[in-house]
Design an enzyme around this catalytic site. Structure first.
Site, short mmCIF file in Angstrom:
data_model
loop_
_atom_site.label_atom_id
_atom_site.label_comp_id
_atom_site.label_asym_id
_atom_site.label_seq_id
_atom_site.Cartn_x
_atom_site.Cartn_y
_atom_site.Cartn_z
N GLU A 100 -34.41 6.86 17.88
CA GLU A 100 -35.62 7.17 17.11
C GLU A 100 -36.41 8.31 18.06
O GLU A 100 -37.65 8.04 18.52
CB GLU A 100 -36.48 6.05 16.98
CG GLU A 100 -35.91 5.04 16.07
CD GLU A 100 -36.83 3.84 15.76
OE1 GLU A 100 -36.85 2.96 14.74
OE2 GLU A 100 -37.79 3.41 16.39
N GLU A 109 -31.07 0.62 10.86
CA GLU A 109 -31.93 -0.31 10.81
C GLU A 109 -32.40 -0.98 9.15
O GLU A 109 -33.26 -0.08 8.68
CB GLU A 109 -33.01 -0.53 11.94
CG GLU A 109 -32.65 -0.17 13.26
CD GLU A 109 -33.82 0.09 14.27
OE1 GLU A 109 -34.77 -0.25 13.71
OE2 GLU A 109 -33.53 0.59 15.25
#
Length: 683
Positions: free
Chosen positions: A151, A315
């Site tokens: 991320e 995710e």
């Protein structure tokens, strides 16, 4: 040549942290994963101190055993480079790697993403751990791919260490070459900000007015952060490409100050995304009318699809979510986890991994629930995951590689996004108008793409769409306007909103009548304009012809003057001192048309324009209620129509043709009841 997301089967899996659990639990975990139909796991992205407990000493034993055992159970492994969480020994010995805030406060070890991308020492150590891991696992039969870092630009996307100031200065020197050109681009003559030596140039720093730098400097800052982030990731991608050429490379994200399109073009096989639909409900505007809630997450997924037509969800939300001190998302209701999974797939995912296998019992994310609860006993989410696994084992192969169908695109670009973070005269409008257009399209069951305009964008890419919606592009170059004109001349329909075309790529205003670079396209000029806020009462727009009615003219009003005979007034302002003045125009140009809407869009106005430009759902054999989303994925010989019911209650749909549901194998026709949070894939 880029490697595809999936080739032989749809990949369904889960994020797993073997370092968090006793080794005696691993085999039972892997066995149960396979029973659910999972085929892939992600591991390792936060484990630097396990791979390198002290500087220069590398240990792979724990992850060797975890990966070998996963491979034995038929699970492929995505291995994360652990550079999102530098270990304590590293930040203690080399404090220059730590990030620094705008105010000059050094961010210490203790959470994650506490480093900066510019530190030469950090880049060196990241390259070394990546090299050691790639050499060790580059030929492991159980490792299928790599996730770079985790991320990028999450948590924080601004960087002010000494290394960052130095790197910014070097980036500017490459871009502008001379200080004269820099001073011109930044309008430095205003308020006597001109620079006479490169050593005087920094990233934005505190000023007498809090967080109020030169706006042109602030725009270049965002461009620099993006370039610097990509350079940081490139350092790792190059090593993996060299040492693990058979394994694919991705990263997960979609965070601020990062050109994810360039990142993917230059470094990745495909892009990955972390999909948490409940973010749409916890970060929502309480004043928003008629929100889409979790269904609105599809707009984010459409952005991901603009980066990678087929992508990975690294995710996928599987339970209630929250950290100890922030975020408090409720538990998904029965069927919602399945609905959200197919939401991702409907928008282009060919691989989905749930976050996470089992909820952490320690740390900041003890309330970020996974499929399994702390007690590790069977639960509703486990059963739901098993249903999805069973369905995709049968249906998933047909879907991989198919592409979404859309005849309309919402247009965006990074320059306006980054400039709009600071400029309140156009920045907030883009987010609102995007959302309102998405709502209007969704409720009419019209799938849309998101298209990012870039320097390399071609007419062929634009011409795929019948309609382009470009709500508030304050920054517009003459080159972009020329490309858009080509699109219109060949038959395209282009829709602008207020605040269009008046800035150049530096963020400086043209000395031309608004809408600046878009004036010839629109055939109008802006007579005057005003914010609609504070003591200024909201105004309304009165539509004529088939669209007769009154809608709100939200937030900002451009009062228009007709300049070309080809322009038709579609609506006028109905109130305030400019009542009767043109508010919405349509300019017939070549084979196409250009609309100018003088306010910030709302769903009602967008719906009127949709009808006026004859946009329709691509599926004419189906009648759907508003609560059901429609997406279409096309292959070389088959088309798959996804229907997603976001209502908790059953809804009735009507099929005029006989179709088969890919998930159940059931043949459907006539009136069909979809269960609450139900999913159908018709072909």
């Amino acid at each position: 040549m880029k490697k595809p997301v999936a080739t032989e089967k749809f990949e369904l899996g889960v994020c797993y942290y073997p370092e968090h659990w006793p080794e005696s639990m691993w085999e039972d975990d892997y066995r149960r994963m396979r029973e659910l139909g999972f085929t892939i796991i992600r591991i390792g992205e936060f484990a630097w101190s396990i791979f390198e407990p002290v500087q220069g000493e590398f240990q792979f034993g724990l992850f060797d055993r975890a990966i070998d055992l996963a491979h034995k159970h038929g699970l492929q492994v995505v291995l994360g480079t652990p550079t999102a969480t530098p270990p304590a020994w590293l930040t203690h010995k080399y404090p220059e790697v730590l990030n620094v805030t705008y105010e000059g406060v050094t961010l210490q070890h203790g959470m994650r993403r506490h480093y900066n991308y510019s530190s030469p020492k950090y880049r060196e150590l990241c390259a070394r751990i990546t090299e050691q891991m790639a050499e060790h696992y580059g030929n492991h039969p159980g490792v299928v791919g790599w996730q770079i870092d985790n991320e990028l630009n999450c948590e924080i996307s601004e960087f002010y260490s000494e290394s960052d100031h130095k790197a910014f200065r070097e980036w500017l020197q490459q871009k502008y070459v001379t200080l004269e050109r820099l001073n011109e681009a930044w309008g430095a003559v205003f308020w006597n900000q001109s620079y006479s030596d490169w050593s005087q140039v920094y990233l934005p720093r505190p000023t007498p007015s809090p967080k109020q730098p030169n706006p042109h400097q602030a725009l270049d800052e965002k461009r620099f952060i993006s370039a610097n982030t990509i350079s940081f990731a490139e350092n790792q991608a190059d090593i993996i490409r060299k040492l693990a050429p058979k394994q694919w490379v991705t990263t997960n994200g979609l965070f601020g100050h990062l050109d994810s399109h360039e990142l993917t073009d230059e470094l990745l096989d495909f892009f990955s995304y972390d999909s948490y639909p409940q973010f749409s409900t916890i970060f929502y505007d309480p004043n928003e009318r008629n929100p889409l809630n979790d269904r609105g997450w599809g707009l984010s997924l459409s952005i991901v699809r603009s980066i990678s037509p087929n992508f990975c969800i690294m995710e996928q939300q599987s339970g209630p979510g929250g950290w100890v001190n922030r975020m408090d998302m409720p538990s998904p209701k029965p069927g919602q986890m399945r609905l959200w999974t197919y939401q991702s797939i409907a928008h282009g995912a060919d691989m989905v991994l749930y976050f996470r296998w089992r909820t952490a019992t320690m740390g900041n994310e003890i309330y970020w629930h996974g499929i399994n609860d702390y007690h590790n006993q069977p639960n509703r989410r486990v059963r739901e995951a098993g249903q999805i696994g069973q369905e995709l084992a049968g249906a998933g192969q047909a879907l991989i590689g198919t592409r979404n169908q859309a005849n309309v695109a919402i247009v965006r670009d990074y320059a306006n996004e980054w400039d709009g973070e600071y400029d309140v005269w156009h920045g907030p409008f883009m987010w609102k108008s995007n959302k309102e257009w998405y709502k209007a399209l969704q409720r009419k069951h019209i799938p849309n793409d998101v298209l990012y305009l870039r320097k390399k964008t071609t007419l062929e890419e634009l011409a795929r769409y019948d309609v382009l919606i470009y709500p508030h592009p304050a920054i517009m170059t003459d080159e972009t306007a020329s490309l858009l004109d080509e699109y219109v001349q060949q038959g395209g329909k282009l829709i602008f909103g207020c605040r269009t075309g008046y800035k150049d790529e530096r963020g400086q205003c043209y000395m031309r009548p608004f809408p600046g670079a878009a004036r010839d396209l629109c055939g109008i000029t802006v007579e005057e304009f005003t914010m609609v806020k504070g003591s200024r009462q909201p105004t309304t727009i009165s539509w004529s012809g088939a669209a007769e009615g009154v809608t709100g003219a939200d937030d900002f009003n451009d009062i228009l003057r007709i300049e070309d005979d080809s322009v038709e007034v579609m609506a006028v302002y109905a109130s305030d001192y400019y009542a009767g003045k043109p508010a919405v125009t349509r300019n017939r140009r070549g084979k196409g048309e250009v609309w100018y809407y003088g306010a910030v869009f709302n769903e009602q106005a967008a719906s009127i324009i949709i009808d006026q430009v004859s946009l329709q759902s691509p599926v004419d054999w189906l009648v759907l209620p508003e609560d059901v989303e429609l997406q279409v994925r096309n292959g070389t010989s088959s088309s798959y129509t996804f229907l997603l019911n976001y209502s908790e209650a059953p809804v009735a749909i009507h099929l005029h043709e006989t179709k088969m549901d890919l998930l159940s194998g059931t043949t459907l026709s006539g009136e069909v009841t979809m269960e609450g949070f139900g999913v159908l894939i018709l072909h």
